[in-house]
Design a protein around this motif. Structure first.
Motif, PDB file in Angstrom:
ATOM      1  N   ALA A  89       0.879  -1.143  -0.051  1.00 46.60           N
ATOM      2  CA  ALA A  89      -0.061   0.047  -0.167  1.00 46.60           C
ATOM      3  C   ALA A  89       0.985   1.346   0.105  1.00 46.60           C
ATOM      4  N   ARG A  90       2.034   1.259   0.465  1.00 48.38           N
ATOM      5  CA  ARG A  90       2.960   2.293   0.551  1.00 48.38           C
ATOM      6  C   ARG A  90       2.244   3.519   1.550  1.00 48.38           C
ATOM      7  N   PHE A  91       1.612   3.050   2.603  1.00 49.70           N
ATOM      8  CA  PHE A  91       1.035   4.013   3.420  1.00 49.70           C
ATOM      9  C   PHE A  91       2.237   4.348   4.398  1.00 49.70           C
ATOM     10  N   PRO A  92       2.570   5.863   4.694  1.00 50.42           N
ATOM     11  CA  PRO A  92       3.426   6.330   5.531  1.00 50.42           C
ATOM     12  C   PRO A  92       3.310   5.637   6.949  1.00 50.42           C
ATOM     13  N   LEU A  93       2.388   5.873   7.300  1.00 50.32           N
ATOM     14  CA  LEU A  93       2.183   5.081   8.783  1.00 50.32           C
ATOM     15  C   LEU A  93       2.474   3.582   8.810  1.00 50.32           C
ATOM     16  N   GLN A  94       2.465   2.860   8.054  1.00 53.35           N
ATOM     17  CA  GLN A  94       2.869   1.458   8.113  1.00 53.35           C
ATOM     18  C   GLN A  94       4.507   1.559   8.089  1.00 53.35           C
ATOM     19  N   LEU A  95       5.156   2.163   7.248  1.00 50.69           N
ATOM     20  CA  LEU A  95       6.544   2.451   7.388  1.00 50.69           C
ATOM     21  C   LEU A  95       7.015   3.053   8.690  1.00 50.69           C
ATOM     22  N   ALA A  96       6.246   3.912   9.026  1.00 50.69           N
ATOM     23  CA  ALA A  96       6.680   4.488  10.565  1.00 50.69           C
ATOM     24  C   ALA A  96       6.625   3.539  11.813  1.00 50.69           C
ATOM     25  N   VAL A  97       5.618   2.437  11.597  1.00 47.03           N
ATOM     26  CA  VAL A  97       5.738   1.368  12.445  1.00 47.03           C
ATOM     27  C   VAL A  97       6.778   0.553  12.179  1.00 47.03           C
ATOM     28  N   VAL A  98       7.349   0.183  11.053  1.00 49.85           N
ATOM     29  CA  VAL A  98       8.600  -0.495  11.075  1.00 49.85           C
ATOM     30  C   VAL A  98       9.660   0.080  11.669  1.00 49.85           C
ATOM     31  N   TYR A  99      10.018   1.251  11.441  1.00 50.18           N
ATOM     32  CA  TYR A  99      11.067   2.446  12.309  1.00 50.18           C
ATOM     33  C   TYR A  99      10.776   1.962  13.640  1.00 50.18           C
ATOM     34  N   ALA A 100       9.602   2.122  14.206  1.00 53.35           N
ATOM     35  CA  ALA A 100       9.405   2.158  15.575  1.00 53.35           C
ATOM     36  C   ALA A 100       9.564   0.907  16.294  1.00 53.35           C
ATOM     37  N   CYS A 101       9.282  -0.242  15.438  1.00 54.00           N
ATOM     38  CA  CYS A 101       9.763  -1.543  15.990  1.00 54.00           C
ATOM     39  C   CYS A 101      11.207  -1.838  16.196  1.00 54.00           C
ATOM     40  N   GLY A 102      11.992  -1.425  15.163  1.00 54.26           N
ATOM     41  CA  GLY A 102      13.417  -1.174  15.378  1.00 54.26           C
ATOM     42  C   GLY A 102      13.855  -0.585  16.669  1.00 54.26           C
ATOM     43  N   TRP A 103      13.570   0.659  16.684  1.00 51.18           N
ATOM     44  CA  TRP A 103      13.936   1.369  17.956  1.00 51.18           C
ATOM     45  C   TRP A 103      13.421   0.870  19.245  1.00 51.18           C
ATOM     46  N   LEU A 104      12.174   0.245  19.246  1.00 50.08           N
ATOM     47  CA  LEU A 104      11.624  -0.363  20.437  1.00 50.08           C
ATOM     48  C   LEU A 104      12.593  -1.529  21.043  1.00 50.08           C
TER      49      LEU A 104
END
Length: 516
Positions: free
Chosen positions: A232-247
């Protein structure tokens, strides 16, 4: 796997697409997540580079406002999720709330200056215990918050058809407030010695267990959202990917219990990055590039589905619609027109606002599955072969699989999957019949056929509105719900002399359909 097999059996060649967007995203993702991980590894392995930095007052001034901010954003995201009928955003708001738990416990438990930290200091001075418990309390709050955040992030990655998600969505009107209340109780429990010891174990196996749980949940979530983003290329989906790595990286610091070290402040930076990434991802997802931010955000609360269709549909959804129309040029504008027609029929039936919003969003993406049908089949000028028809009939089910990854609620998913079912049970993909077909799908079926008949196609010229409505009337009780057909025909009755020219059915200012 099933889709690929069917396409192969049809003997239709499928071109391989080189995804430039995927290539552009990989390196920033690796650097954005891997950079802090490398920095933490260096600080934790070289003590000389990881000095003590006991900035207690600064800590309170940082985390308590952050806690208040996350509560406010939680309420906002929860409301956005409800108004946009997006389960993904609603559940992400609960992950955001869990981050607030970390901030609140950190602030209240800060030694010397935190409210509960001062009280604990007096108790520990009597026990001659020093201040060793402070890191434990802070660690316990961080452990609880990190695990809860990871679990909500994971849950948000599942479609609304999941049994647990469906059960939670039954309470969606109260879910955000209920979870905030639960977090107040959890936050109070963290300051109890027994709970602190449970959440901040001193043993290596206990620490490893918490790291493993958070890492597993975060990795699973990140993988699911990455797969969804590729669709889907939704920005929120990519933001969650980043958040998971940082968490995951932040959890390692907390488990090692390096309070007040430089690495501990990097941990706080990671929390800020998680918070900002989710917030920015949400704003970017619902912001039109050509519309000012304030206008875009106001659109999220717009109660008028017509206005939602004009300005409230997110840019990625518009991009998906444009992609479908580029794939099948003869359907240019089709999704928008069908949504407008279906919306008006739903209003005439006095459907509640939630149903109007659902039919708007489900309608705009009802042909999403055509992206998986070869363009040469969709645009074929002659009569389709049986194999070609078999491919075309797959698009509702294929669209349903795509739509599930977008966080759409069951009502919208039903529109996407069942808008080609027939009242007599001869439709597809599941051969539903009568009232077994959801009402919103029955509404969209009429709107879809009407627009298809009154629009130009590769194999015929558009029909007039009168001819199309005659056909719809003839299919009452066969293809369409007869009760809905009666309402539809009433809406499209010839205009009275008092009506402005060029309008139909009382919808002022709406031009007559093509081919009239």
């Amino acid at each position: 796997m099933q889709r690929s097999t069917r396409l192969k059996e049809s003997s239709v060649p499928v071109a391989k697409i080189e995804d430039a967007a995927l290539k552009r995203t990989r390196w920033p993702l690796l650097l954005g997540v891997g950079g802090p991980v490398v920095l933490l590894a260096v600080l934790l392995s070289v003590p000389a580079l990881n000095p003590e930095m006991p900035w207690h007052l600064f800590h309170v001034l940082l985390v308590l406002p952050a806690a208040a901010f996350t509560v406010a954003v939680t309420v906002w995201m929860g409301y956005v999720g409800l108004r946009q009928r997006n389960a993904e955003v609603l559940l992400l708001s609960l992950a955001f709330a869990s981050l607030g738990l970390i901030y609140a416990v950190h602030g209240l438990g800060t030694p010397e200056v935190g409210v509960l930290g001062q009280r604990m200091e007096m108790v520990e001075m009597d026990a001659d215990a020093g201040s060793k418990a402070y890191p434990s309390v802070l660690s316990a709050g961080a452990q609880a918050g990190a695990i809860l955040t990871a679990l909500w992030l994971l849950l948000s990655s599942f479609p609304s058809t999941n049994a647990l998600v469906r059960a939670l969505l039954a309470l969606r009107g109260w879910l955000t407030l209920l979870w905030l209340a639960a977090l107040l109780g959890i936050g109070a429990l963290v300051f109890m010695p027994e709970v602190t010891e449970l959440l901040a174990p001193s043993s290596l196996p206990g620490k490893a267990l918490y790291v493993a749980l958070t890492t597993l949940a975060a990795a699973w979530t990140g993988a699911r959202y990455w797969a969804s983003w590729r669709y889907a290329r939704f920005p929120l989906q990519l933001a969650v990917v980043y958040a998971c790595g940082w968490l995951t990286a932040a959890q390692v610091v907390i488990v090692l219990n390096y309070a007040w070290k430089l690495s501990w402040w990097v941990y706080h930076l990671l929390l800020v990055l998680i918070t900002v990434s989710l917030l920015v991802g949400l704003i970017r997802q619902y912001r039109e590039g050509s519309v000012p931010l304030g206008t875009a955000l106001r659109g999220l609360w717009n109660n008028d589905p017509d206005a939602l269709l004009a300005a409230g549909i997110s840019r990625p959804v518009r991009a998906l619609v444009a992609e479908v129309e580029a794939h099948d040029p003869y359907t240019a504008g089709h999704a928008h027109r069908v949504s407008v027609y279906a919306l008006r029929l739903a209003r005439a039936l006095h459907c509640p606002p939630e149903a109007l919003r659902a039919v708007t969003q489900g309608g705009i993406l009802h042909d999403l599955g055509k992206l998986d049908i070869p363009a040469e089949v969709l645009n074929f000028a002659g009569k389709l072969s049986e194999d070609q028809w078999a491919l075309v009939r797959q698009h509702p089910a294929l669209g349903f699989e795509r739509a599930k990854r977008l966080g759409m609620l069951p009502e919208e998913l039903g529109i996407v999957r069942w808008h080609h079912e027939r009242w007599d049970g001869a439709g597809y993909p599941d051969r539903l019949s009568g009232e077994g077909i959801p009402l919103l799908a029955r509404i969209l079926a009429i709107a879809d056929v009407f627009d298809a008949l009154t629009s130009e196609r590769a194999y015929r010229q558009p029909w007039s509105v009168e001819r199309a409505n005659d056909f719809i009337a003839s299919e009452a009780g066969k293809a369409f719900d007869p009760a809905l057909v009666r309402v539809w025909l009433a809406l499209h009755a010839p205009p009275s002399p008092a009506q402005p020219a060029g309008t139909r059915g009382g919808y002022s200012g709406v031009p007559a359909a093509a081919g009239d």
